[in-house]
Motif scaffolding. Sequence first.
Motif, short mmCIF file in Angstrom:
data_model
loop_
_atom_site.label_atom_id
_atom_site.label_comp_id
_atom_site.label_asym_id
_atom_site.label_seq_id
_atom_site.Cartn_x
_atom_site.Cartn_y
_atom_site.Cartn_z
N PRO A 134 0.97 -1.10 0.22
CA PRO A 134 -0.11 -0.08 -0.11
C PRO A 134 0.82 1.44 -0.05
CG PRO A 134 -0.22 -1.16 2.19
CD PRO A 134 0.51 -1.94 1.06
N GLN A 135 2.12 1.13 0.71
CA GLN A 135 2.93 2.44 0.62
C GLN A 135 3.46 2.74 -0.89
OE1 GLN A 135 5.94 2.05 3.75
NE2 GLN A 135 4.30 1.96 5.42
N GLU B 8 2.02 2.09 -3.55
CA GLU B 8 0.70 2.77 -4.11
C GLU B 8 0.74 4.36 -3.90
OE1 GLU B 8 -2.49 0.61 -3.44
OE2 GLU B 8 -2.21 -1.21 -4.34
#
Length: 327
Positions: free
Chosen positions: A243-244, A246
């Motif tokens: 997620p980071q 992204e």
Amino acid sequence: MTSPADLSVVENEAAQALFDDLIAKDSRIEPRDWMPDAYRKTLIRQISQHAHSEIIGMQPESNWITRAPSLKRKAILMAKVQDEAGHGLYLYSAAQTLGITREEMMDQLITGRARYSSIFNYTTPTWADMGAIGWLVDGAAICNQVPLCRASYGPYGRAMVRICKEESFHQRQGFEILLELMQGTEAQREMAQDAVNRWYWPSLMMFGPPDDQSPNSAQSMAWNIKRFSNDDLRQRFVGMLVPQAEVLGVTLPDPNLRFNDETGQYDMSEIDWTEFNEVLAGRGPANAERLRRRRDAHEEGAWVREAAAEYARKQAERALAASGAVA
């Protein structure tokens, strides 16, 4: 009549039972407590290697202190490198409580007999490497080291509390560097992605070989030194990165990376353990340079150590003379 040898066996058995009970209760072992020789040796190896990694790890980033793009970045990088020196000192002090001297540990490092994290044998050709190291390398360190705050050996666990707090700052500053680059020019975005490409796989190697090839993990977990296996920690790290990445807008360089709904874990490509073993064996891009610079620094700093020892000797003499005068 019971012989001294028989008494020694009984005492050792009682001490072993007490040690085993403390481990079973998830309590702490302290320096004056009895501990098995294997436990002590394992801790000396792990803590000293950790300390060496902090000290050697100063080199790739200090390379950019004079070339940081702004005074703000220079100040932050200087603070980070200073933190790493402090981490090394905390850890050397923790290892000394186990009976090894600082001089012995440093001699093992500069003569090449002791290992340190393989990640620090890679070069840092661009400013984006400072971001990738902060985000990936320090991020992996956080995943690996936060559980060590609960290590069964008290001095190690307590040292890790402060170290992990400072590592979280290091990870955030790395993320910020990459975010700023990814919001910049095309050339800056390419530089950031290139750094991520080069540091991604070595950062996954930081957790060590697969569980079935790790000679020390099982025993370290049995003693509550480690809390999670190498592969479990690696999975946690990847789950944090996805997620980071992204948010940053970077691509993690693994075409096979995807979440597996059935296993609840990420499927990924095979890690090139040949590269890991080559670097570990001293044949990485910067192994020779890292040790050469550490040896040079040690030799050039000899006069400082001598002056400090002499000052301490004189202070002790004065304190002794003063106590005698008072008496």
